[in-house]
Design a protein around this motif. Structure first.
Motif, mmCIF file in Angstrom:
data_model
loop_
_atom_site.group_PDB
_atom_site.id
_atom_site.type_symbol
_atom_site.label_atom_id
_atom_site.label_comp_id
_atom_site.label_asym_id
_atom_site.label_seq_id
_atom_site.Cartn_x
_atom_site.Cartn_y
_atom_site.Cartn_z
ATOM 1 N N LEU A 274 0.772 -1.219 -0.078
ATOM 2 C CA LEU A 274 -0.084 0.026 -0.172
ATOM 3 C C LEU A 274 0.877 1.240 -0.042
ATOM 4 O O LEU A 274 0.283 2.338 -0.206
ATOM 5 C CB LEU A 274 -0.854 0.044 1.216
ATOM 6 N N ASN A 283 -1.221 0.782 -7.191
ATOM 7 C CA ASN A 283 -1.199 2.145 -6.700
ATOM 8 C C ASN A 283 -1.062 3.329 -7.835
ATOM 9 O O ASN A 283 -1.476 4.523 -7.946
ATOM 10 C CB ASN A 283 -0.081 2.431 -5.922
ATOM 11 N N PRO A 286 -4.250 2.582 -11.097
ATOM 12 C CA PRO A 286 -5.655 3.182 -10.872
ATOM 13 C C PRO A 286 -5.655 4.817 -11.001
ATOM 14 O O PRO A 286 -6.479 5.522 -11.570
ATOM 15 C CB PRO A 286 -5.783 2.905 -9.428
ATOM 16 N N ALA A 287 -4.279 5.611 -10.501
ATOM 17 C CA ALA A 287 -4.159 6.826 -10.937
ATOM 18 C C ALA A 287 -4.364 7.267 -12.206
ATOM 19 O O ALA A 287 -4.836 8.311 -12.673
ATOM 20 C CB ALA A 287 -2.868 7.204 -10.242
ATOM 21 N N LEU A 292 -6.062 10.917 -12.197
ATOM 22 C CA LEU A 292 -5.810 11.676 -11.073
ATOM 23 C C LEU A 292 -4.711 12.725 -11.563
ATOM 24 O O LEU A 292 -3.842 12.362 -11.857
ATOM 25 C CB LEU A 292 -5.702 10.622 -9.883
ATOM 26 N N TYR A 296 0.507 10.002 -7.080
ATOM 27 C CA TYR A 296 0.727 9.274 -5.764
ATOM 28 C C TYR A 296 -0.648 9.272 -4.900
ATOM 29 O O TYR A 296 -0.439 9.100 -3.672
ATOM 30 C CB TYR A 296 1.835 9.608 -5.154
ATOM 31 N N VAL A 298 -3.360 7.477 -4.494
ATOM 32 C CA VAL A 298 -3.911 6.448 -4.055
ATOM 33 C C VAL A 298 -3.059 5.826 -2.897
ATOM 34 O O VAL A 298 -3.502 5.704 -1.799
ATOM 35 C CB VAL A 298 -3.813 5.183 -5.224
ATOM 36 N N ILE A 299 -1.726 6.070 -2.920
ATOM 37 C CA ILE A 299 -0.767 5.946 -1.839
ATOM 38 C C ILE A 299 -0.995 6.652 -0.637
ATOM 39 O O ILE A 299 -0.940 6.476 0.581
ATOM 40 C CB ILE A 299 0.840 5.717 -2.218
ATOM 41 N N ARG A 301 -3.693 8.126 0.342
ATOM 42 C CA ARG A 301 -4.821 7.893 0.792
ATOM 43 C C ARG A 301 -4.750 6.313 1.564
ATOM 44 O O ARG A 301 -5.254 6.442 2.775
ATOM 45 C CB ARG A 301 -6.016 7.682 -0.104
ATOM 46 N N GLN A 302 -3.758 5.690 1.250
ATOM 47 C CA GLN A 302 -3.548 4.191 2.001
ATOM 48 C C GLN A 302 -2.568 4.292 3.078
ATOM 49 O O GLN A 302 -2.745 3.421 3.812
ATOM 50 C CB GLN A 302 -3.278 3.334 0.870
#
Length: 323
Positions: A274, A283, A286-287, A292, A296, A298-299, A301-302
């Motif tokens: 993550l 990671n 999806p971006a 987005l 980074y 997604v990272i 947020r995680q």
């Protein structure tokens, strides 16, 4: 029987089609990149057979292809696919017409794969069986993808060529990140074969009090996270850290339960997944797909969830492994 080689040939077909489409569009670097992967997938069994027979040349050529792919990825020559305004309007209209049916093919992949995997022991007639013994997961997944594609073509009233064009567009959109999981998994095998686990054990013994259970648990848990961040894959980090710390120190020296160490060790490694851009399929992809602004995002947020889960897993490992 749906042998594994058939799955690799199917992947080679899709990758080869992407190479041809990029070649026609004059995206030369993209075409070469996907063609190299397609050739390796198509010739994989022949390369392995030649290597077993003592002929190292095909294996060396495959290695050269991997180096060439890395150079292409690092050169900045790979171009992302673009969608024109007319295509956007057509896609929007099609999405509004189809509604929630668009999600059905994506959901069919895991559903069909699970059903086929569970039914694999019963799909037998005499000496014939649908899937290879003990290795039904990948063929079941490939067949599930084929069923999902067929349903998607039926729902959208599209031709099979459209599926190949969309595959090519998606591959160009994702770029080199598509092959990163495979390369990182191979890197884990290389680390294990070259004795990195033993080197880690020697290094840990110099800086950690190996007679302390807590110190060894912390070294194993944090090591799983760090190696996963480096390699982007907990499966690649697991043999290195378990061979270097988990097995000799926790299990043999301190008598820890192997099942607890293995299960919680992997879960701790997933926390590292993550936190790293090296886990591109989780990671970075999806971006890119969601466009987005922050690559980074997604990272970020995680991160909090990952740190909390890591602390929980390490704590559970310490209290449950030595009961």
């Amino acid at each position: 029987m749906i042998a594994l080689s058939y799955v690799w040939w199917l992947a080679a077909l899709v990758l080869g089609a992407a190479a041809v489409i990029d070649l026609r569009a004059r995206r030369w670097a993209n075409a070469l990149f996907w063609a190299l992967i397609a050739i390796v997938f198509a010739a994989g069994d022949a390369i392995l057979a030649a290597d077993k027979a003592g002929n190292r040349l095909p294996t060396q050529l495959a290695g050269a292809a991997v180096v060439a792919m890395a150079l292409l990825a690092g050169s900045g020559l790979l171009k992302r696919a673009t969608v024109g305004d007319g295509d956007v309007a057509a896609r929007t209209a099609s999405a509004q017409r189809l509604g929630h049916k668009l999600f059905v093919p994506a959901l069919m992949i895991p559903l069909v794969t699970t059903v086929l995997f569970l039914a694999a022991p019963y799909l037998v007639a005499g000496d014939w069986r649908l899937f290879p013994t003990g290795n039904a997961t990948v063929p079941a997944l490939a067949l599930g993808c084929c069923v999902a594609v067929a349903f998607a073509l039926y729902v959208t009233r599209s031709r099979p060529a459209q599926a190949l064009r969309e595959s090519s567009r998606l591959l160009d959109q994702l770029g080199w990140a598509v092959v990163l999981p495979m390369l990182l998994a191979a890197l884990g095998g290389v680390f294990e074969a070259t004795g990195v686990g033993n080197a880690v054990a020697a290094l840990i013994s110099q800086f950690v009090a190996t007679d302390s259970r807590l110190a060894c648990v912390l070294a194993y848990g944090l090591g799983m996270i760090v190696f996963t961040v480096i390699m982007g894959n907990a499966f690649a980090a697991f043999p290195v850290m378990t061979g270097g710390i988990g097995l000799p120190l926790l299990i043999r020296q301190h008598g820890a339960d192997p099942a607890v160490i293995g299960a919680l060790g992997m879960l701790t490694g997933y926390c590292g997944t993550l936190l790293t851009p090296m886990a591109a399929n989780f990671n970075i992809v999806p971006a890119v797909l969601l466009e987005l602004r922050d690559p980074y995002g997604v990272i970020r947020r995680q991160a909090t969830t990952a740190l909390l889960l890591a602390a929980t897993n390490i704590t559970l490992m310490y209290f449950l492994a030595f009961r």
